[in-house]
Scaffold this motif. Structure first.
Motif, PDB file in Angstrom:
ATOM      1  N   GLN A   1       0.839  -1.209   0.000  1.00 57.38           N
ATOM      2  CA  GLN A   1       0.000   0.000   0.000  1.00 57.38           C
ATOM      3  C   GLN A   1       0.869   1.251   0.000  1.00 57.38           C
ATOM      4  O   GLN A   1       0.589   2.212  -0.718  1.00 57.38           O
ATOM      5  N   ASP A   2       1.936   1.234   0.794  1.00 56.91           N
ATOM      6  CA  ASP A   2       2.857   2.386   0.805  1.00 56.91           C
ATOM      7  C   ASP A   2       3.490   2.572  -0.569  1.00 56.91           C
ATOM      8  O   ASP A   2       3.684   3.698  -1.032  1.00 56.91           O
ATOM      9  N   ARG A   3       3.810   1.460  -1.214  1.00 56.03           N
ATOM     10  CA  ARG A   3       4.421   1.560  -2.543  1.00 56.03           C
ATOM     11  C   ARG A   3       3.429   2.153  -3.545  1.00 56.03           C
ATOM     12  O   ARG A   3       3.809   2.958  -4.400  1.00 56.03           O
ATOM     13  N   LEU A   4       2.170   1.747  -3.442  1.00 53.32           N
ATOM     14  CA  LEU A   4       1.150   2.322  -4.341  1.00 53.32           C
ATOM     15  C   LEU A   4       1.068   3.825  -4.136  1.00 53.32           C
ATOM     16  O   LEU A   4       0.995   4.607  -5.084  1.00 53.32           O
ATOM     17  N   HIS A   5       1.082   4.237  -2.875  1.00 54.23           N
ATOM     18  CA  HIS A   5       0.957   5.667  -2.582  1.00 54.23           C
ATOM     19  C   HIS A   5       2.132   6.464  -3.150  1.00 54.23           C
ATOM     20  O   HIS A   5       1.996   7.624  -3.528  1.00 54.23           O
ATOM     21  N   ALA A   6       3.287   5.820  -3.226  1.00 55.17           N
ATOM     22  CA  ALA A   6       4.488   6.507  -3.728  1.00 55.17           C
ATOM     23  C   ALA A   6       4.610   6.410  -5.257  1.00 55.17           C
ATOM     24  O   ALA A   6       5.586   6.878  -5.831  1.00 55.17           O
ATOM     25  N   SER A   7       3.621   5.809  -5.922  1.00 56.35           N
ATOM     26  CA  SER A   7       3.733   5.541  -7.366  1.00 56.35           C
ATOM     27  C   SER A   7       3.019   6.576  -8.211  1.00 56.35           C
ATOM     28  O   SER A   7       2.116   7.279  -7.756  1.00 56.35           O
ATOM     29  N   GLN A   8       3.439   6.601  -9.473  1.00 56.90           N
ATOM     30  CA  GLN A   8       2.860   7.532 -10.437  1.00 56.90           C
ATOM     31  C   GLN A   8       2.532   6.774 -11.727  1.00 56.90           C
ATOM     32  O   GLN A   8       3.417   6.132 -12.300  1.00 56.90           O
ATOM     33  N   VAL A   9       1.281   6.844 -12.145  1.00 57.81           N
ATOM     34  CA  VAL A   9       0.837   6.095 -13.330  1.00 57.81           C
ATOM     35  C   VAL A   9       0.314   7.067 -14.388  1.00 57.81           C
ATOM     36  O   VAL A   9      -0.382   8.030 -14.066  1.00 57.81           O
ATOM     37  N   LEU A  10       0.682   6.797 -15.635  1.00 56.60           N
ATOM     38  CA  LEU A  10       0.181   7.588 -16.756  1.00 56.60           C
ATOM     39  C   LEU A  10      -0.892   6.784 -17.492  1.00 56.60           C
ATOM     40  O   LEU A  10      -0.636   5.654 -17.930  1.00 56.60           O
ATOM     41  N   ILE A  11      -2.074   7.357 -17.620  1.00 54.24           N
ATOM     42  CA  ILE A  11      -3.165   6.716 -18.361  1.00 54.24           C
ATOM     43  C   ILE A  11      -3.334   7.480 -19.664  1.00 54.24           C
ATOM     44  O   ILE A  11      -3.641   8.677 -19.655  1.00 54.24           O
ATOM     45  N   ILE A  12      -3.092   6.791 -20.782  1.00 54.78           N
ATOM     46  CA  ILE A  12      -3.194   7.460 -22.086  1.00 54.78           C
ATOM     47  C   ILE A  12      -4.516   7.069 -22.732  1.00 54.78           C
ATOM     48  O   ILE A  12      -4.726   5.912 -23.096  1.00 54.78           O
ATOM     49  N   GLY A  13      -5.405   8.042 -22.846  1.00 56.28           N
ATOM     50  CA  GLY A  13      -6.747   7.786 -23.369  1.00 56.28           C
ATOM     51  C   GLY A  13      -7.683   7.548 -22.197  1.00 56.28           C
ATOM     52  O   GLY A  13      -7.420   6.684 -21.353  1.00 56.28           O
ATOM     53  N   CYS A  14      -8.746   8.342 -22.122  1.00 54.97           N
ATOM     54  CA  CYS A  14      -9.660   8.190 -20.987  1.00 54.97           C
ATOM     55  C   CYS A  14     -11.080   7.970 -21.474  1.00 54.97           C
ATOM     56  O   CYS A  14     -12.011   8.661 -21.096  1.00 54.97           O
ATOM     57  N   GLY A  15     -11.239   6.972 -22.334  1.00 61.92           N
ATOM     58  CA  GLY A  15     -12.570   6.547 -22.769  1.00 61.92           C
ATOM     59  C   GLY A  15     -13.049   5.473 -21.820  1.00 61.92           C
ATOM     60  O   GLY A  15     -12.894   5.587 -20.597  1.00 61.92           O
ATOM     61  N   ALA A  16     -13.583   4.390 -22.386  1.00 64.28           N
ATOM     62  CA  ALA A  16     -14.138   3.333 -21.544  1.00 64.28           C
ATOM     63  C   ALA A  16     -13.040   2.646 -20.730  1.00 64.28           C
ATOM     64  O   ALA A  16     -13.117   2.550 -19.506  1.00 64.28           O
ATOM     65  N   LEU A  17     -11.995   2.167 -21.417  1.00 62.94           N
ATOM     66  CA  LEU A  17     -10.916   1.483 -20.682  1.00 62.94           C
ATOM     67  C   LEU A  17     -10.215   2.457 -19.741  1.00 62.94           C
ATOM     68  O   LEU A  17     -10.002   2.156 -18.568  1.00 62.94           O
ATOM     69  N   GLY A  18      -9.846   3.624 -20.261  1.00 64.32           N
ATOM     70  CA  GLY A  18      -9.066   4.586 -19.467  1.00 64.32           C
ATOM     71  C   GLY A  18      -9.807   5.056 -18.231  1.00 64.32           C
ATOM     72  O   GLY A  18      -9.215   5.165 -17.154  1.00 64.32           O
ATOM     73  N   SER A  19     -11.115   5.324 -18.369  1.00 64.05           N
ATOM     74  CA  SER A  19     -11.822   5.835 -17.190  1.00 64.05           C
ATOM     75  C   SER A  19     -12.003   4.730 -16.150  1.00 64.05           C
ATOM     76  O   SER A  19     -11.968   4.992 -14.951  1.00 64.05           O
ATOM     77  N   THR A  20     -12.163   3.491 -16.608  1.00 60.11           N
ATOM     78  CA  THR A  20     -12.261   2.372 -15.654  1.00 60.11           C
ATOM     79  C   THR A  20     -10.918   2.167 -14.944  1.00 60.11           C
ATOM     80  O   THR A  20     -10.860   1.966 -13.736  1.00 60.11           O
ATOM     81  N   GLN A  21      -9.833   2.231 -15.724  1.00 64.04           N
ATOM     82  CA  GLN A  21      -8.496   2.120 -15.123  1.00 64.04           C
ATOM     83  C   GLN A  21      -8.289   3.232 -14.094  1.00 64.04           C
ATOM     84  O   GLN A  21      -7.804   2.997 -12.980  1.00 64.04           O
ATOM     85  N   ALA A  22      -8.644   4.455 -14.485  1.00 64.22           N
ATOM     86  CA  ALA A  22      -8.409   5.619 -13.612  1.00 64.22           C
ATOM     87  C   ALA A  22      -9.173   5.454 -12.300  1.00 64.22           C
ATOM     88  O   ALA A  22      -8.620   5.668 -11.219  1.00 64.22           O
TER      89      ALA A  22
END
Ligand SMILES: [Zn+2]
Length: 339
Positions: free
Chosen positions: A19-40
């Motif tokens: 959980q601490d590692r997740l908090h320290a992480s940075q993710v780039l989501i390219i495209g925020c349609g159906a897949l991207g918004s669900t991922q986000a």
């Protein structure tokens, strides 16, 4: 914080340290349609510390059937998807940072967008952008999670540069323009989005928490209507692969990737696919006729949808009338012609 993530911390694969590692992480989501918004939404709820969301489109009513992050109000206001997603994420997890970028991802900005990013997730709707992501991620040795869905079919694969096969190791070239169905011609049902996004997000969580041994290591394909799924072994990275084997990152160079041009004074933009092809007009017309008015002869195909008119030539070059914005034109091209 502990209360919010307590059930996820209880899960053996994550725990307090994960959980601490997740908090320290940075993710780039390219495209925020159906897949991207669900991922986000999933990554925000999971507590990934920083999300950068990039998208070039705005919310439309035809999105609401499957793009669960967005509301009728977003569609009425025609909010850019990246902004609408960031607004909703702030309400569901105010403890994380979200950066919304309204932009067309291309050779000029992709490396900048990847700055300090741990994992890139594919939420795009076209192969041109996926090959660009592949080039940038292999060059900078960043893991990315490919995903795509159309109709009831979906596919996903996790690419760890030089550890696993890359996208180009498997598919040497992008499919030619206008050769494949898109969500705007063949439609799509929401459950396949959930399946593909679920696998993509699980893979991101594994990478960020250091559980790489649990990655599925395959090209996974699903069809939720035909009730089929399979795992294909992608093999090792290929030494003759242009991208990961030979280190040729052509797509990141401006000269080779200039495919769009505004046609001055004509309220139109010309899009030329990087690899010319020969289009089968009757097949393309059959796919488009449910989405608008379509006519063709042996030289060109004309397709009208809303205020836009797309004229497609034999070699897949197209003129999109009704806009002088390259971003809008590229978006229409990806949706209706398909790249
Ligand atoms: Zn490769």
């Amino acid at each position: 914080m502990s209360e919010r993530y307590s059930r996820q911390i209880l899960f053996k694969g994550i725990g307090r340290q994960g959980q601490d590692r997740l908090h320290a992480s940075q993710v780039l989501i390219i495209g925020c349609g159906a897949l991207g918004s669900t991922q986000a939404e999933s990554l925000a709820r999971a507590g990934v510390g920083k999300l950068r969301i990039v998208d070039r489109d705005f919310v439309e009513f035809s999105n609401l059937q499957r793009q669960t992050m967005f509301t009728e109000r977003d569609a009425e206001e025609r909010l850019p998807k990246a902004i609408a997603a960031a607004n909703h994420i702030k309400q569901l997890n105010s403890a994380i940072q979200v950066q919304a970028v309204v932009a067309d991802v291309n050779h000029s900005n992709i490396e900048m967008l990847m700055h300090e990013i741990d994992v890139v997730v594919d939420g795009t709707d076209n192969f041109s952008t996926r090959y660009l992501i592949n080039d940038a991620c292999v060059k900078h040795q960043v893991t990315w999670v490919y995903g795509a869905a159309v109709g009831s079919y979906g596919v996903t694969m996790t690419i760890r540069p030089h550890q696993t096969a890359c996208l180009r190791c498997i598919f040497e070239e992008a499919p030619p323009a206008a050769s494949a169905p898109t969500c705007d011609t063949a439609g799509i049902i929401m459950p396949i989005i959930n399946v593909v996004a679920a696998f993509q997000v699980s893979e991101v969580l594994k990478v960020l928490t250091g559980n790489v041994a649990n990655l599925h290591g395959s090209l996974m394909q699903f069809d939720v209507w035909q009730n089929e799924w399979r795992k294909i072994n992608p093999g090792a990275p290929r030494s003759d692969c242009q991208t990961c084997g030979l280190g040729n990152f052509d797509l990141l160079a401006s000269e080779s990737n200039e495919v769009a041009a505004v046609l001055c004074g004509r309220d139109a933009v010309q899009i030329s696919p990087p690899t010319p092809t020969s289009i089968n007009f009757s097949a393309l017309a059959a796919r488009l006729e449910r989405s608008g008015e379509v006519k063709f002869n042996e030289y060109l195909l004309r397709f009208r949808t809303g205020e836009f008119e797309l004229t497609v030539f034999q070699d897949a070059r197209s003129i999109i009338r009704g806009t002088n914005e390259i971003t809008t034109a590229r978006s229409l091209y990806a949706k209706y012609i398909g790249t």
